[in-house]
Scaffold this motif. Structure first.
Motif, PDB file in Angstrom:
ATOM      1  N   VAL A  41      13.958  15.396  48.097  1.00 54.50           N
ATOM      2  CA  VAL A  41      15.227  15.220  48.822  1.00 54.50           C
ATOM      3  C   VAL A  41      15.547  16.518  49.565  1.00 54.50           C
ATOM      4  N   GLN A  42      16.479  16.407  50.543  1.00 57.02           N
ATOM      5  CA  GLN A  42      16.835  17.603  51.308  1.00 57.02           C
ATOM      6  C   GLN A  42      17.585  18.576  50.409  1.00 57.02           C
ATOM      7  N   ARG A  43      17.201  19.843  50.508  1.00 54.62           N
ATOM      8  CA  ARG A  43      17.785  20.839  49.611  1.00 54.62           C
ATOM      9  C   ARG A  43      19.251  21.119  49.954  1.00 54.62           C
TER      10      ARG A  43
ATOM     11  N   LEU B 232      13.723  20.229  49.247  1.00 57.25           N
ATOM     12  CA  LEU B 232      12.917  20.747  50.355  1.00 57.25           C
ATOM     13  C   LEU B 232      13.702  20.752  51.663  1.00 57.25           C
ATOM     14  N   ARG B 233      13.164  21.454  52.679  1.00 56.64           N
ATOM     15  CA  ARG B 233      13.679  21.292  54.048  1.00 56.64           C
ATOM     16  C   ARG B 233      13.393  19.853  54.456  1.00 56.64           C
ATOM     17  N   ASP B 234      14.334  19.232  55.149  1.00 58.41           N
ATOM     18  CA  ASP B 234      14.121  17.816  55.498  1.00 58.41           C
ATOM     19  C   ASP B 234      12.851  17.617  56.338  1.00 58.41           C
ATOM     20  N   ASP B 235      12.544  18.610  57.179  1.00 59.93           N
ATOM     21  CA  ASP B 235      11.377  18.486  58.068  1.00 59.93           C
ATOM     22  C   ASP B 235      10.061  18.455  57.287  1.00 59.93           C
ATOM     23  N   ASP B 236      10.065  19.016  56.079  1.00 59.17           N
ATOM     24  CA  ASP B 236       8.823  19.094  55.292  1.00 59.17           C
ATOM     25  C   ASP B 236       8.595  17.838  54.438  1.00 59.17           C
TER      26      ASP B 236
ATOM     27  N   SER C 262      15.329   8.694  59.676  1.00 57.53           N
ATOM     28  CA  SER C 262      14.257   8.011  60.421  1.00 57.53           C
ATOM     29  C   SER C 262      13.928   8.758  61.714  1.00 57.53           C
ATOM     30  N   ASN C 263      14.882   9.581  62.205  1.00 59.58           N
ATOM     31  CA  ASN C 263      14.604  10.407  63.383  1.00 59.58           C
ATOM     32  C   ASN C 263      13.452  11.381  63.106  1.00 59.58           C
ATOM     33  N   VAL C 264      13.427  11.942  61.911  1.00 57.81           N
ATOM     34  CA  VAL C 264      12.361  12.893  61.557  1.00 57.81           C
ATOM     35  C   VAL C 264      11.020  12.160  61.460  1.00 57.81           C
TER      36      VAL C 264
ATOM     37  N   GLY D 212      21.902  20.224  53.220  1.00 57.22           N
ATOM     38  CA  GLY D 212      22.122  19.707  54.570  1.00 57.22           C
ATOM     39  C   GLY D 212      22.827  18.379  54.516  1.00 57.22           C
ATOM     40  N   ARG D 213      22.800  17.690  55.645  1.00 56.94           N
ATOM     41  CA  ARG D 213      23.591  16.466  55.778  1.00 56.94           C
ATOM     42  C   ARG D 213      23.151  15.323  54.882  1.00 56.94           C
ATOM     43  N   LEU D 214      21.907  15.331  54.428  1.00 58.42           N
ATOM     44  CA  LEU D 214      21.449  14.206  53.597  1.00 58.42           C
ATOM     45  C   LEU D 214      21.504  14.520  52.102  1.00 58.42           C
TER      46      LEU D 214
ATOM     47  N   SER E  91      26.741  12.435  65.696  1.00 58.41           N
ATOM     48  CA  SER E  91      27.392  11.531  64.742  1.00 58.41           C
ATOM     49  C   SER E  91      28.849  11.343  65.113  1.00 58.41           C
ATOM     50  N   THR E  92      29.694  12.373  64.965  1.00 61.75           N
ATOM     51  CA  THR E  92      31.095  12.168  65.356  1.00 61.75           C
ATOM     52  C   THR E  92      31.302  12.354  66.858  1.00 61.75           C
ATOM     53  N   GLY E  93      30.418  13.104  67.507  1.00 57.13           N
ATOM     54  CA  GLY E  93      30.571  13.374  68.937  1.00 57.13           C
ATOM     55  C   GLY E  93      31.345  14.656  69.202  1.00 57.13           C
ATOM     56  N   SER E  94      31.814  15.340  68.138  1.00 53.98           N
ATOM     57  CA  SER E  94      32.663  16.509  68.383  1.00 53.98           C
ATOM     58  C   SER E  94      31.857  17.688  68.942  1.00 53.98           C
ATOM     59  N   THR E  95      30.589  17.809  68.564  1.00 53.79           N
ATOM     60  CA  THR E  95      29.762  18.901  69.122  1.00 53.79           C
ATOM     61  C   THR E  95      29.615  18.724  70.638  1.00 53.79           C
ATOM     62  N   LEU E  96      29.401  17.475  71.054  1.00 55.34           N
ATOM     63  CA  LEU E  96      29.282  17.222  72.499  1.00 55.34           C
ATOM     64  C   LEU E  96      30.580  17.603  73.213  1.00 55.34           C
TER      65      LEU E  96
HETATM   66  O1  PRT Z   1      17.536  22.976  56.449  1.00 58.58           O
HETATM   67  P1  PRT Z   1      17.008  21.653  56.851  1.00 58.58           P
HETATM   68  O2  PRT Z   1      15.846  21.731  57.817  1.00 58.58           O
HETATM   69  O3  PRT Z   1      16.727  20.779  55.659  1.00 58.58           O
HETATM   70  O4  PRT Z   1      18.221  20.923  57.599  1.00 58.58           O
HETATM   71  P2  PRT Z   1      18.492  20.612  59.151  1.00 58.58           P
HETATM   72  O5  PRT Z   1      19.498  21.596  59.621  1.00 58.58           O
HETATM   73  O6  PRT Z   1      17.227  20.446  59.914  1.00 58.58           O
HETATM   74  O7  PRT Z   1      19.087  19.161  59.052  1.00 58.58           O
HETATM   75  P3  PRT Z   1      20.585  18.614  58.944  1.00 58.58           P
HETATM   76  O8  PRT Z   1      21.095  18.806  57.566  1.00 58.58           O
HETATM   77  O9  PRT Z   1      21.420  19.068  60.089  1.00 58.58           O
HETATM   78  O10 PRT Z   1      20.259  17.062  59.209  1.00 58.58           O
HETATM   79  C1  PRT Z   1      19.465  16.336  58.338  1.00 58.58           C
HETATM   80  C2  PRT Z   1      19.426  14.889  58.809  1.00 58.58           C
HETATM   81  O11 PRT Z   1      20.753  14.363  58.813  1.00 58.58           O
HETATM   82  C3  PRT Z   1      18.957  14.658  60.235  1.00 58.58           C
HETATM   83  O12 PRT Z   1      17.545  14.641  60.342  1.00 58.58           O
HETATM   84  C4  PRT Z   1      19.562  13.311  60.556  1.00 58.58           C
HETATM   85  O13 PRT Z   1      18.740  12.276  60.048  1.00 58.58           O
HETATM   86  C5  PRT Z   1      20.863  13.313  59.751  1.00 58.58           C
HETATM   87  N1  PRT Z   1      22.067  13.539  60.591  1.00 58.58           N
HETATM   88  C6  PRT Z   1      23.149  12.715  60.641  1.00 58.58           C
HETATM   89  C7  PRT Z   1      22.305  14.563  61.423  1.00 58.58           C
HETATM   90  C8  PRT Z   1      23.554  14.345  62.004  1.00 58.58           C
HETATM   91  N2  PRT Z   1      24.052  13.184  61.491  1.00 58.58           N
HETATM   92  C9  PRT Z   1      24.093  15.312  62.947  1.00 58.58           C
HETATM   93  N3  PRT Z   1      25.189  15.111  63.444  1.00 58.58           N
HETATM   94  N4  PRT Z   1      21.588  15.674  61.735  1.00 58.58           N
HETATM   95  C10 PRT Z   1      22.083  16.586  62.579  1.00 58.58           C
HETATM   96  N5  PRT Z   1      23.300  16.445  63.190  1.00 58.58           N
HETATM   97  C11 PRT Z   1      23.712  17.581  64.084  1.00 58.58           C
HETATM   98  C12 PRT Z   1      23.277  17.417  65.523  1.00 58.58           C
HETATM   99  O14 PRT Z   1      21.981  17.950  65.710  1.00 58.58           O
HETATM  100  C13 PRT Z   1      24.335  18.249  66.279  1.00 58.58           C
HETATM  101  O15 PRT Z   1      24.057  19.604  66.241  1.00 58.58           O
HETATM  102  O16 PRT Z   1      25.127  17.670  64.123  1.00 58.58           O
HETATM  103  C14 PRT Z   1      25.583  17.992  65.447  1.00 58.58           C
HETATM  104  C15 PRT Z   1      26.335  16.822  66.032  1.00 58.58           C
HETATM  105  O17 PRT Z   1      27.243  16.307  65.106  1.00 58.58           O
HETATM  106  P4  PRT Z   1      28.641  15.701  65.601  1.00 58.58           P
HETATM  107  O18 PRT Z   1      29.276  15.168  64.367  1.00 58.58           O
HETATM  108  O19 PRT Z   1      29.417  16.842  66.177  1.00 58.58           O
HETATM  109  O20 PRT Z   1      28.332  14.627  66.597  1.00 58.58           O
END
Ligand code: PRT
Ligand code: ZN
Length: 289
Positions: free
Chosen positions: A11-13, A53-57, A74-76, A15-17, A163-168
């Motif tokens: 599982v992801q160490r 782990l890191r999600d990418d691994d 599923s994006n990864v 982060g979001r999951l 996800s929420t769109g706030s970053t955009l």
């Molecule tokens: O350290 P590690 O490599 O494990 O973590 P990471 O930073 O690569 O991943 P992390 O925790 O950001 O995301 C893990 C997974 O969560 C992703 O591969 C997606 O499957 C899922 N997920 C769901 C998201 C988001 N929602 C998301 N919003 N991953 C990333 N984001 C980022 C996006 O890249 C952008 O920077 O959040 C920002 C946008 O969010 P909003 O809410 O502002 O739209």
């Protein structure tokens, strides 16, 4: 990490999951402790180790059989060319991989990015997508902070998770197209040792039970006995609803399960049939067969 024969779940160490993954494992009956910076933990009640782990691994760990199961977006998976089995969508970690451009841009369709630059951390998915759309754009690969690329004039648009769109909004960008929808998925591998296969199957059933419990509600109500035939069709449950006699011989109590998403429609129809005293409760676990 000790090399024991325990089944391993990645599982992801952090982060979001992470939260959703650990909550699911606990609902599946796995008992374990986690501490920050821990790389793995063993379950107290089952021969299972959890790897953080890191999600990418995670896809590679599962592909290589180091982990038997993994939870990852599923994006990864779509970005990598990995040989893993997609077992179940998990109904959390929802997001969309979207193409966005500056708010001030006059572009109205993604076709207008033809000949332009798009920054992304998902070059494979994006390359396939623009090829399908017949767009020729230069893909700028960035590992992170993709959203600032247009302001820095590094790219004309971006392709990133939303996800929420706030970053955009914060970065004055707007979505112009959606490449894919994503959620967390459970993955497995054919490399699982024969002695661990039946545990993997049991765990998959437990994930389904947790998901079914979330999707269904337990419903109870009183009904004029004459309306039973009509109502039976509304709330068929697993086989048929449970019918309990009431002290008043003209009435019965009906118990069943209904899908949360159909719940309100069904309740309205039950009321039209004379149902009353409708009680609804959540289900802790639901083993359908
Ligand atoms: O350290 P590690 O490599 O494990 O973590 P990471 O930073 O690569 O991943 P992390 O925790 O950001 O995301 C893990 C997974 O969560 C992703 O591969 C997606 O499957 C899922 N997920 C769901 C998201 C988001 N929602 C998301 N919003 N991953 C990333 N984001 C980022 C996006 O890249 C952008 O920077 O959040 C920002 C946008 O969010 P909003 O809410 O502002 O739209
Ligand atoms: Zn990552």
């Amino acid at each position: 990490m000790e090399l024991n024969g325990n089944l391993k779940i990645a599982v992801q160490r952090s982060g979001r999951l992470s939260e959703g993954s650990l909550a699911l494992l606990r609902q599946m009956g796995l008992r374990f402790e986690t501490y920050q910076d821990r790389l793995f933990t063993s379950c107290r009640n089952m021969p299972i180790d959890i790897l953080f782990l890191r999600d990418d691994d995670i896809p590679e760990y599962v592909q290589d059989g180091v982990a038997d199961l993994g939870i990852v977006g599923s994006n990864v998976l779509d970005e990598r060319d990995v040989n893993v089995e997609r077992l179940l969508p998990l109904d959390f970690g929802y997001c969309a991989l979207s193409i966005a451009i500056p708010e001030t841009s006059s572009y109205t369709s993604v076709q207008e990015l033809n000949g332009k630059k798009i920054a992304t951390s998902y070059p494979q998915i994006l390359a396939k997508y623009i090829k399908k759309k017949n767009i020729k754009a230069e893909i700028i690969f960035l590992k992170g902070c993709v959203e600032i690329a247009p302001a820095l004039k590094v790219a004309d648009g971006i392709c990133d998770l939303v996800s929420t769109g706030s970053t955009l909004r914060t970065n004055r960008l707007r979505t112009i197209d959606t490449v894919m929808q994503s959620q967390a998925v459970l993955i497995g591998t054919e490399k699982t040792k024969p002695q661990n296969r039946s545990t993997v199957e049991k765990l998959i059933l437990r994930v389904q039970a947790v998901q079914d419990a979330r999707a269904y509600k337990y419903i109870m109500f009183n009904l004029p006995r004459v309306a039973l035939e009509k109502v039976k069709k509304l709330v068929p449950g697993c086989k048929s609803p449970t019918v309990v006699p009431l002290a008043d011989p003209d009435f019965i109590a009906v118990h069943s399960v209904v899908l949360e998403e159909e719940f309100w429609d069904i309740v309205e129809k039950i009321r039209e049939c004379g149902g009353s005293g409708i009680l609804v409760s959540p289900i802790e676990k639901f083993i359908r067969s």
